[in-house]
Structures are given as C-alpha cells and as structure tokens.
Enzyme design. Sequence first.
Site, PDB file in Angstrom:
ATOM      1  CB  CYS A  37      64.592  90.014   5.787  1.00  0.00           C
ATOM      2  SG  CYS A  37      65.133  91.715   6.070  1.00  0.00           S
ATOM      3  N   GLY A  42      67.987  88.898   0.800  1.00  0.00           N
ATOM      4  CA  GLY A  42      68.748  89.914   1.500  1.00  0.00           C
ATOM      5  C   GLY A  42      70.223  89.636   1.393  1.00  0.00           C
ATOM      6  CG  ASN A  54      60.466  88.960   5.327  1.00  0.00           C
ATOM      7  OD1 ASN A  54      59.936  88.113   4.635  1.00  0.00           O
ATOM      8  ND2 ASN A  54      60.759  90.163   4.849  1.00  0.00           N
ATOM      9  N   GLY A  55      59.704  91.956   7.146  1.00  0.00           N
ATOM     10  CA  GLY A  55      58.508  92.808   7.055  1.00  0.00           C
ATOM     11  C   GLY A  55      58.802  94.178   7.627  1.00  0.00           C
ATOM     12  CE1 TYR A  99      63.255  92.121  -8.567  1.00  0.00           C
ATOM     13  CE2 TYR A  99      62.501  92.706  -6.375  1.00  0.00           C
ATOM     14  CZ  TYR A  99      63.491  92.674  -7.332  1.00  0.00           C
ATOM     15  OH  TYR A  99      64.727  93.193  -7.049  1.00  0.00           O
TER      16      TYR A  99
END
Length: 454
Positions: free
Chosen positions: A2, A29, A103-104, A240
Amino acid sequence: MCGVFGVRAPERDVARLSYFGLYALQHRGQESAGIAVCEDGRLTALRDLGLVPQVFDERSLSGLRGQLAIGHTRYSTTGGNAWANAQPLLHHGRARTVALGHNGNLVNAAALRDEIGKPLASSSDSEVIAALIADDDAPLEDAVANAMNRLEGAASVVGLADETLFAFRDAHGFRPLVLGRLGDDPVVASETCALDLVGAELVRELEPGELVLAGRDGLRTVQALEPAGEGALCIFEFFYLARPDTRLDGVEVHGARVRMGERLAAEAPVDADLVLPIPDSGTPAAIGFARAAGIPFSEGLIKNRYVGRTFIQPEQGMREQGIRMKFNPLAEVEGKRLVVVDDSIVRGSTTRQIVQMLFDAGAAEVHVRVSSPPVVSPCFYGIDLASEDEMIAAHSTVEEVREAIGATSLAYLSLGGLEESTARPAEGLCRACLTREYPTRVPANAAKLRFETV
Ligand code: SF4
C-alpha cells in the site's frame, strides 16, 4: 503493498497535497484510495474503491479542509477488496478517535484482535492498530508507542488523533517511510517520489522503530522501539515494488535495477541478437543487461498499460489469447535469438505464456534472465506473492523451471549479486521469500494471515 502519505500544513490545502502525494504512490495500490483530514480536532475521511482520480474530484477535494491530512492507496488480496477495508479508516475508541493508514501486514493480528475483545468494523489488521491507540488513556505519544510495542510484523503507519499527525515504522522497518519538509511543514510518505511530486524536500528515512509526531507544538521524533538488529527493509522494494525514481536510503531504485541487469549479464552470459524486457518492472534490468553484454536493447513486447488486475474474462475460445490483453510482440523478434529479462518469477504462468508468444512470433531462441533469485517462500509482511504450493521454484530445480516455462535457457541473479546491486548492507534487508529465513516469528496458519494484505 500500500502507499501512505501524511502532512501537517495549517496554511496549505492539505487534501490537495495528499491527493498529489497519493497519485505518486498509485503503483503501490490500485484498489482503493482515501484521504482523512483534521480540522480543528474534527476528523473527516473520504475513501472508496478505485484509483485516486476515480475516488476524488475537484468538489470532493474542496470539501476536505483542515490543518492535517493523511492518505492511503490500497492493494488487497482475495476477499479483501471491500469498501470497509479501504483506508484511512476511522476508529472511535474510549480515549480518542483515530484516523489511520497502514502499509504492511501484522503477524499477530489475530491474537491482538482477540485481546481487543470488541467487534471491529473492518477485517483488516490495520483497525487493530487504530483500536489499540484509540482505547489507550495515555497521552498520544505514549499510546502510539504502547501500540507499536504490541505489533509483530510490518507496519509503516500514518495517523491523525488529538490534532496531531503521527507516523511510525515497525522495529524491523519492513516497508519504507520517509520524512520530508515542504517549507517548514512536515510531510511523510512511503516513497520519495511522492515528496518530489508535492515539491517537498527529503529530510531522511524514518528509522525502524521511530515515531514522528507533528502537532501544534511542532515536530517531535522519538525512537519508540529499539530497532531489530540492522532492520529488514523488504528487498522486493528494490527489484519490483518501489517506483524507479524513488530513492531508498539515497540509492535510486532505477540505478539499482540497472546494476542487477549488468550483474546478471556477467553471471549468466548468452549469445543473442536482442535483449527485451517484460515491461515495466523488467525494463531497467534489461537496459543493464543489454549495456553490459553489448547486445542491442529492444522494446520487443508492447504492454497495454490500461489493463487492471480485474477484467472481464474472455470467452473460452479466447482464453489462450488472454496474455495478449497485456502484451503483444513486435515483428522484429522474428528469427532472433532473444534475451527476455524479468524482475521475478513467482507462479511462472505469465512467463510461460510470454515465452510461447515469442516463439509463436518466430523467435529462434528465448533465453529468460531474472533479476532476482528464485522466490521460494511466502511473504507475511504485506506482499501477496502466492502460497508455497503455487510458487514454481519452491520445489523445483532451475532446469525444471526452465522446462516448465518452455525457455531455451533460464538463469536467475544470485542473492549476492542482488544484495550488492542494492548498495545497501545485506544485514539490513529482509530476503525471507528468497531464503526462507524470516526475521520474525511466522504464523503456522499462513493462509489465514495472507488474506488481508495491505
Ligand atoms: S518476505 Fe520477501 S516480499 Fe516479504 S518483506 Fe521479506 S523480502 Fe519482502
């Protein structure tokens, strides 16, 4: 994965700043987006499924006024793409109301949820963090630090409560989070590319375990948790996830990816006529490979950038053509010996279809080169890779994978080569999906914890 963003700027349009910050973080996201603002202590959040420009327009943004704002772009996995899980979420607790973006992925969310002992509005582990802070009677700084202390796993978090913007990273620092400055106003964001877009200057990365608070009394940073060793920044960010123009600890991601390609060319050379990337994330490594090998670079495969994660399935007779929704080869591949560079192979199905497509287009040879080692184990920290059973390399040799994808030859970048390309000390990186060495306890029931990845 995210994206998160936060700003305290009493004299600026904080919602508009967040909108542009989120635009720069859209790659993290695409399933939902949201902004929460705090105006004189009152919290308002607007969030919905969709891309940033689909969720917000001029009218909705102008209705979001305040001195503080946070924003979130969400990527969810199966079952998680519901409005209730869009963020920032608002949680009304015993001590305060908290707006939060995360985020996570936590590895102890289920245990914490049981402890909280009251129903939560969403099924995401992020609301667990908000509830811990909202129900804690201690002053905000202590309440956030107490919550941080209870979390296991990955959490780069932005939040609003008590007229204060707060942001923190877990003790391992799995996900990036940077602090910037727009004039005198503090800005936090998942990646530096969001600071660049809003015109903020980078101050530094938050340390693992560090908490930042920005309220009426200015900016405070607190080392709320002892960092876990050298930290464990996700190595996937380098090859990535992160945008190529983002800088991770001063290292531009594009440059790291070019070095991965150069290193790959040295480790696994091949006689060929053209090097082409699987766009977009394979492009910098393909540039590096071509440059180091002295083989011409070609776009080779044209990508349709408007294909999202969900689209109407083609009818049965068209299924084989499915990959053409995304890629189509150029005529110049005909008769050529090709090197095809990708950033990773997880399930292998897309790679197999691309190899076949290139042979169908007349390629003489298709040599696949991958700018990361084989992905062999799941991620518990916020990346929806796949289960181990679905990973093509988890229980196969490189030769078996080559055969399965139908390539003329296949080689992966070594772990050492990848680590050196990041120009960051290897001890500070999480590589668990490549090595099966996890920096935290991992849950026995893996499937249960993967379902709410953010
Ligand atoms: S397990 Fe892999 S994807 Fe997950 S945080 Fe670690 S390096 Fe990143």
